[in-house]
Design a protein around this motif. Structure first.
Motif, mmCIF file in Angstrom:
data_model
loop_
_atom_site.group_PDB
_atom_site.id
_atom_site.type_symbol
_atom_site.label_atom_id
_atom_site.label_comp_id
_atom_site.label_asym_id
_atom_site.label_seq_id
_atom_site.Cartn_x
_atom_site.Cartn_y
_atom_site.Cartn_z
ATOM 1 N N ASN A 9 9.865 35.484 22.363
ATOM 2 C CA ASN A 9 9.820 35.005 23.748
ATOM 3 C C ASN A 9 9.613 36.149 24.730
ATOM 4 O OD1 ASN A 9 10.034 32.320 23.062
ATOM 5 N ND2 ASN A 9 12.269 32.409 22.976
ATOM 6 N N TYR A 10 10.282 37.277 24.470
ATOM 7 C CA TYR A 10 10.066 38.444 25.333
ATOM 8 C C TYR A 10 8.620 38.931 25.224
ATOM 9 C CZ TYR A 10 14.678 39.558 27.221
ATOM 10 O OH TYR A 10 15.836 39.550 27.946
ATOM 11 N N CYS A 11 8.105 38.978 23.990
ATOM 12 C CA CYS A 11 6.731 39.473 23.809
ATOM 13 C C CYS A 11 5.748 38.599 24.585
ATOM 14 C CB CYS A 11 6.356 39.506 22.319
ATOM 15 S SG CYS A 11 7.250 40.781 21.405
ATOM 16 N N ILE A 12 5.961 37.291 24.568
ATOM 17 C CA ILE A 12 5.048 36.406 25.312
ATOM 18 C C ILE A 12 5.127 36.726 26.813
ATOM 19 C CG2 ILE A 12 4.566 33.993 25.935
ATOM 20 C CD1 ILE A 12 5.516 33.255 23.048
ATOM 21 N N ARG A 13 6.358 36.987 27.296
ATOM 22 C CA ARG A 13 6.509 37.338 28.725
ATOM 23 C C ARG A 13 5.789 38.645 29.057
ATOM 24 N NH1 ARG A 13 12.824 37.046 29.975
ATOM 25 N NH2 ARG A 13 12.192 37.565 32.111
ATOM 26 N N LEU A 14 5.813 39.590 28.111
ATOM 27 C CA LEU A 14 5.236 40.925 28.365
ATOM 28 C C LEU A 14 3.743 41.000 28.018
ATOM 29 C CD1 LEU A 14 8.179 42.949 26.773
ATOM 30 C CD2 LEU A 14 7.453 43.153 29.169
ATOM 31 N N ALA A 15 3.187 39.872 27.535
ATOM 32 C CA ALA A 15 1.820 39.919 26.987
ATOM 33 C C ALA A 15 0.753 39.719 28.044
ATOM 34 C CB ALA A 15 1.664 38.849 25.916
ATOM 35 N N GLU A 16 -0.335 40.457 27.878
ATOM 36 C CA GLU A 16 -1.551 40.142 28.624
ATOM 37 C C GLU A 16 -2.181 38.929 27.951
ATOM 38 O OE1 GLU A 16 -4.062 43.573 28.492
ATOM 39 O OE2 GLU A 16 -2.662 44.748 29.688
ATOM 40 N N ASN A 17 -3.008 38.201 28.694
ATOM 41 C CA ASN A 17 -3.710 37.074 28.076
ATOM 42 C C ASN A 17 -4.545 37.576 26.893
ATOM 43 O OD1 ASN A 17 -4.642 34.444 27.753
ATOM 44 N ND2 ASN A 17 -6.488 34.907 28.931
ATOM 45 N N GLY A 18 -4.450 36.905 25.752
ATOM 46 C CA GLY A 18 -5.238 37.296 24.583
ATOM 47 C C GLY A 18 -4.562 38.330 23.703
ATOM 48 N N ALA A 19 -3.348 38.766 24.089
ATOM 49 C CA ALA A 19 -2.625 39.759 23.277
ATOM 50 C C ALA A 19 -2.330 39.202 21.884
ATOM 51 C CB ALA A 19 -1.308 40.125 23.967
ATOM 52 N N LEU A 20 -2.147 40.116 20.929
ATOM 53 C CA LEU A 20 -1.771 39.703 19.575
ATOM 54 C C LEU A 20 -0.293 40.018 19.334
ATOM 55 C CD1 LEU A 20 -4.712 40.867 17.247
ATOM 56 C CD2 LEU A 20 -4.375 38.665 18.374
ATOM 57 N N ILE A 21 0.402 39.089 18.653
ATOM 58 C CA ILE A 21 1.792 39.328 18.248
ATOM 59 C C ILE A 21 1.843 39.199 16.725
ATOM 60 C CG2 ILE A 21 4.201 38.594 18.427
ATOM 61 C CD1 ILE A 21 3.550 37.305 21.110
ATOM 62 N N VAL A 22 2.270 40.273 16.063
ATOM 63 C CA VAL A 22 2.343 40.286 14.599
ATOM 64 C C VAL A 22 3.816 40.420 14.200
ATOM 65 C CG1 VAL A 22 1.603 41.510 12.517
ATOM 66 C CG2 VAL A 22 0.076 41.388 14.494
ATOM 67 N N CYS A 23 4.258 39.581 13.280
ATOM 68 C CA CYS A 23 5.671 39.605 12.860
ATOM 69 C C CYS A 23 5.747 39.776 11.348
ATOM 70 C CB CYS A 23 6.373 38.300 13.218
ATOM 71 S SG CYS A 23 6.225 37.861 14.939
ATOM 72 N N ASP A 24 6.618 40.691 10.901
ATOM 73 C CA ASP A 24 6.720 40.970 9.460
ATOM 74 C C ASP A 24 7.901 40.214 8.834
ATOM 75 O OD1 ASP A 24 5.924 42.160 7.071
ATOM 76 O OD2 ASP A 24 7.230 43.893 7.344
ATOM 77 N N ASN A 25 7.849 40.102 7.514
ATOM 78 C CA ASN A 25 8.923 39.515 6.682
ATOM 79 C C ASN A 25 9.109 38.012 6.878
ATOM 80 O OD1 ASN A 25 10.372 42.456 7.665
ATOM 81 N ND2 ASN A 25 9.947 42.135 5.506
#
Ligand code: SAM
Length: 212
Positions: free
Chosen positions: A144-160
Protein backbone atom coordinates in the motif's frame (compact mmCIF):
# COMPACT_ATOMS: atom_id res chain seq x y z
CA UNK A 1 9.99 -26.38 -8.07
CA UNK A 2 13.36 -26.85 -6.35
CA UNK A 3 14.57 -28.94 -9.30
CA UNK A 4 13.36 -26.42 -11.86
CA UNK A 5 15.12 -23.58 -10.03
CA UNK A 6 18.31 -25.64 -9.76
CA UNK A 7 18.13 -26.27 -13.49
CA UNK A 8 17.52 -22.57 -14.32
CA UNK A 9 20.41 -21.46 -12.10
CA UNK A 10 22.72 -24.13 -13.52
CA UNK A 11 22.09 -23.08 -17.12
CA UNK A 12 21.73 -19.31 -16.74
CA UNK A 13 24.04 -18.57 -13.80
CA UNK A 14 27.58 -17.60 -14.67
CA UNK A 15 30.36 -17.00 -12.15
CA UNK A 16 29.93 -13.55 -10.62
CA UNK A 17 32.80 -12.64 -8.30
CA UNK A 18 31.14 -9.49 -6.98
CA UNK A 19 28.00 -11.33 -5.90
CA UNK A 20 30.02 -14.29 -4.55
CA UNK A 21 31.93 -11.83 -2.33
CA UNK A 22 28.65 -10.42 -1.05
CA UNK A 23 27.45 -13.93 -0.13
CA UNK A 24 30.75 -14.61 1.64
CA UNK A 25 30.57 -11.34 3.58
CA UNK A 26 27.06 -12.24 4.75
CA UNK A 27 28.30 -15.60 6.10
CA UNK A 28 31.40 -14.04 7.66
CA UNK A 29 29.21 -11.56 9.53
CA UNK A 30 27.05 -14.35 10.93
CA UNK A 31 23.96 -13.24 8.98
CA UNK A 32 21.43 -15.62 7.46
CA UNK A 33 21.96 -16.70 3.84
CA UNK A 34 18.63 -15.42 2.58
CA UNK A 35 19.61 -13.27 -0.38
CA UNK A 36 17.58 -13.67 -3.57
CA UNK A 37 18.55 -16.53 -5.90
CA UNK A 38 20.97 -15.80 -8.77
CA UNK A 39 18.17 -16.00 -11.34
CA UNK A 40 15.95 -13.71 -9.30
CA UNK A 41 18.86 -11.25 -9.12
CA UNK A 42 19.30 -11.41 -12.88
CA UNK A 43 15.60 -10.82 -13.39
CA UNK A 44 15.75 -7.74 -11.11
CA UNK A 45 18.59 -6.29 -13.20
CA UNK A 46 16.66 -6.92 -16.41
CA UNK A 47 13.39 -5.51 -15.07
CA UNK A 48 15.05 -2.30 -13.88
CA UNK A 49 16.87 -1.82 -17.17
CA UNK A 50 13.96 -2.87 -19.42
CA UNK A 51 11.56 -0.55 -17.61
CA UNK A 52 14.04 2.33 -17.76
CA UNK A 53 13.56 2.90 -14.02
CA UNK A 54 15.36 5.90 -12.56
CA UNK A 55 14.55 5.74 -8.85
CA UNK A 56 14.32 2.35 -7.16
CA UNK A 57 13.07 1.67 -3.63
CA UNK A 58 14.09 -1.60 -1.98
CA UNK A 59 12.55 -2.87 1.28
CA UNK A 60 14.93 -5.36 2.95
CA UNK A 61 18.66 -4.88 2.17
CA UNK A 62 20.44 -7.68 4.10
CA UNK A 63 24.02 -7.60 2.70
CA UNK A 64 23.29 -5.83 -0.56
CA UNK A 65 22.96 -8.76 -2.98
CA UNK A 66 19.62 -7.71 -4.46
CA UNK A 67 20.73 -4.06 -4.11
CA UNK A 68 23.64 -4.68 -6.48
CA UNK A 69 21.35 -6.52 -8.90
CA UNK A 70 18.89 -3.61 -8.87
CA UNK A 71 21.65 -0.99 -9.22
CA UNK A 72 23.13 -2.86 -12.18
CA UNK A 73 19.94 -2.14 -14.12
CA UNK A 74 20.14 1.63 -13.53
CA UNK A 75 22.04 4.11 -15.61
CA UNK A 76 24.61 6.30 -13.82
CA UNK A 77 22.07 8.99 -12.91
CA UNK A 78 19.69 6.45 -11.33
CA UNK A 79 19.25 6.05 -7.57
CA UNK A 80 18.57 3.20 -5.18
CA UNK A 81 16.99 3.91 -1.80
CA UNK A 82 17.06 0.90 0.48
CA UNK A 83 15.18 0.36 3.76
CA UNK A 84 16.68 -1.95 6.36
CA UNK A 85 15.76 -2.65 9.99
CA UNK A 86 19.28 -3.48 11.16
CA UNK A 87 21.91 -0.74 11.19
CA UNK A 88 24.79 -3.26 10.87
CA UNK A 89 23.15 -4.93 7.84
CA UNK A 90 22.70 -1.58 6.11
CA UNK A 91 26.37 -0.80 6.80
CA UNK A 92 27.49 -4.07 5.21
CA UNK A 93 25.16 -3.55 2.24
CA UNK A 94 26.52 -0.02 1.80
CA UNK A 95 30.11 -1.33 1.87
CA UNK A 96 29.25 -4.01 -0.70
CA UNK A 97 27.42 -1.57 -3.00
CA UNK A 98 30.40 0.82 -2.77
CA UNK A 99 32.85 -1.99 -3.64
CA UNK A 100 30.64 -2.82 -6.63
CA UNK A 101 30.87 0.79 -7.82
CA UNK A 102 27.40 2.02 -6.80
CA UNK A 103 28.34 3.94 -3.63
CA UNK A 104 27.28 7.32 -4.98
CA UNK A 105 23.89 6.04 -6.18
CA UNK A 106 22.63 4.28 -3.05
CA UNK A 107 21.25 5.55 0.26
CA UNK A 108 20.02 3.57 3.25
CA UNK A 109 17.26 4.37 5.70
CA UNK A 110 17.51 2.23 8.81
CA UNK A 111 14.83 1.23 11.31
CA UNK A 112 11.39 -0.34 10.81
CA UNK A 113 10.46 0.07 7.13
CA UNK A 114 6.96 1.29 7.99
CA UNK A 115 8.48 4.35 9.70
CA UNK A 116 10.86 5.00 6.79
CA UNK A 117 7.98 4.66 4.32
CA UNK A 118 5.89 7.19 6.27
CA UNK A 119 8.88 9.54 6.14
CA UNK A 120 9.21 9.09 2.37
CA UNK A 121 5.50 9.90 1.96
CA UNK A 122 5.84 13.10 4.03
CA UNK A 123 8.90 14.05 1.99
CA UNK A 124 6.78 13.69 -1.19
CA UNK A 125 9.25 11.18 -2.65
CA UNK A 126 8.30 9.20 -5.76
CA UNK A 127 9.78 6.03 -7.23
CA UNK A 128 9.31 4.10 -10.45
CA UNK A 129 10.48 0.67 -9.27
CA UNK A 130 9.97 -1.15 -5.96
CA UNK A 131 11.38 -4.38 -4.60
CA UNK A 132 9.72 -5.79 -1.47
CA UNK A 133 11.77 -8.46 0.35
CA UNK A 134 11.46 -7.90 4.12
CA UNK A 135 9.20 -9.22 6.92
CA UNK A 136 6.37 -11.10 5.25
CA UNK A 137 3.70 -10.06 7.81
CA UNK A 138 3.95 -6.48 6.54
CA UNK A 139 3.88 -7.20 2.79
CA UNK A 140 0.36 -5.83 2.40
CA UNK A 141 1.27 -2.64 4.31
CA UNK A 142 4.42 -2.29 2.19
CA UNK A 143 2.41 -2.78 -1.00
CA UNK A 144 0.00 0.00 0.00
CA UNK A 145 2.85 2.38 0.76
CA UNK A 146 4.56 1.52 -2.53
CA UNK A 147 1.37 2.34 -4.45
CA UNK A 148 1.22 5.72 -2.65
CA UNK A 149 4.88 6.42 -3.51
CA UNK A 150 4.60 5.18 -7.11
CA UNK A 151 4.69 7.15 -10.31
CA UNK A 152 2.10 6.05 -12.85
CA UNK A 153 3.38 2.91 -14.59
CA UNK A 154 5.85 2.02 -11.81
CA UNK A 155 6.70 -1.63 -11.24
CA UNK A 156 6.36 -3.37 -7.85
CA UNK A 157 8.20 -6.68 -7.45
CA UNK A 158 7.70 -8.86 -4.36
CA UNK A 159 9.82 -11.89 -3.41
CA UNK A 160 8.96 -15.15 -1.60
CA UNK A 161 5.32 -15.12 -2.65
CA UNK A 162 5.23 -18.92 -3.13
CA UNK A 163 6.50 -19.58 0.43
CA UNK A 164 8.58 -22.51 -0.87
CA UNK A 165 5.61 -23.81 -2.83
CA UNK A 166 3.42 -24.21 0.26
CA UNK A 167 0.82 -21.70 -1.01
CA UNK A 168 -0.09 -24.26 -3.68
CA UNK A 169 0.42 -27.56 -1.85
CA UNK A 170 -2.25 -28.42 0.71
CA UNK A 171 -0.34 -31.53 1.82
CA UNK A 172 2.92 -29.66 2.58
CA UNK A 173 3.84 -28.55 6.09
CA UNK A 174 2.98 -24.82 5.97
CA UNK A 175 5.69 -22.18 6.43
CA UNK A 176 5.26 -19.47 9.06
CA UNK A 177 4.12 -17.06 6.36
CA UNK A 178 2.14 -19.39 4.07
CA UNK A 179 -1.25 -17.92 5.02
CA UNK A 180 0.01 -14.32 4.75
CA UNK A 181 1.32 -15.06 1.28
CA UNK A 182 -1.90 -16.71 0.09
CA UNK A 183 -3.87 -13.66 1.18
CA UNK A 184 -1.23 -11.30 -0.21
CA UNK A 185 -1.24 -12.97 -3.63
CA UNK A 186 -5.03 -12.65 -3.80
CA UNK A 187 -4.81 -8.98 -2.87
CA UNK A 188 -2.18 -8.36 -5.57
CA UNK A 189 -4.09 -10.33 -8.21
CA UNK A 190 -7.35 -8.45 -7.55
CA UNK A 191 -6.04 -4.98 -6.75
CA UNK A 192 -7.82 -2.37 -8.91
CA UNK A 193 -4.63 -0.30 -9.31
CA UNK A 194 -2.35 -3.19 -10.25
CA UNK A 195 -1.86 -5.34 -13.31
CA UNK A 196 0.09 -8.35 -12.08
CA UNK A 197 1.67 -11.68 -12.80
CA UNK A 198 3.34 -14.28 -10.56
CA UNK A 199 6.54 -15.89 -11.84
CA UNK A 200 7.72 -19.16 -10.23
CA UNK A 201 11.39 -18.23 -10.21
CA UNK A 202 13.41 -18.48 -6.96
CA UNK A 203 10.79 -18.50 -4.21
CA UNK A 204 8.23 -16.84 -6.48
CA UNK A 205 7.97 -13.21 -7.55
CA UNK A 206 4.93 -11.07 -8.23
CA UNK A 207 5.47 -8.31 -10.75
CA UNK A 208 2.87 -5.55 -10.84
CA UNK A 209 2.43 -2.42 -12.91
CA UNK A 210 0.78 0.47 -11.05
CA UNK A 211 -2.13 2.32 -12.68
CA UNK A 212 -2.79 5.74 -11.10
N1 SAM B 1 16.75 -8.35 -0.43
C1 SAM B 1 17.88 -8.96 0.24
C2 SAM B 1 18.75 -9.62 -0.82
O1 SAM B 1 18.22 -10.44 -1.58
O2 SAM B 1 19.95 -9.32 -0.87
C3 SAM B 1 17.43 -9.99 1.27
C4 SAM B 1 16.52 -9.39 2.29
S1 SAM B 1 16.23 -10.50 3.64
C5 SAM B 1 15.23 -11.72 2.91
C6 SAM B 1 15.08 -9.58 4.58
C7 SAM B 1 15.66 -8.31 5.19
O3 SAM B 1 14.57 -7.53 5.70
C8 SAM B 1 16.60 -8.58 6.36
O4 SAM B 1 17.82 -7.92 6.14
C9 SAM B 1 15.87 -7.99 7.55
O5 SAM B 1 16.72 -7.40 8.52
C10 SAM B 1 14.98 -6.93 6.89
N2 SAM B 1 13.79 -6.60 7.69
C11 SAM B 1 13.03 -7.43 8.44
N3 SAM B 1 12.04 -6.76 9.03
C12 SAM B 1 12.16 -5.47 8.65
C13 SAM B 1 11.45 -4.27 8.94
N4 SAM B 1 10.39 -4.28 9.75
N5 SAM B 1 11.88 -3.14 8.38
C14 SAM B 1 12.95 -3.11 7.54
N6 SAM B 1 13.66 -4.21 7.23
C15 SAM B 1 13.28 -5.37 7.78
Amino acid sequence: MKQINKYIDSVFYSQDDTLEEVLNSIKENGMRSISVSPSTGKLLTLLVSMSGAKNVLEIGALGGYSGICLARGLDRSGTLTSLELMESYAELANTNLSKAGFGSQVSYLTGPALQSLEQLVSDNRQFDFFFIDADKENYENYLNYCIRLAENGALIVCDNVLARGTVADESAEPERHTEFMKKFNETVANHPQLESVLIPIGDGLTISKVKK
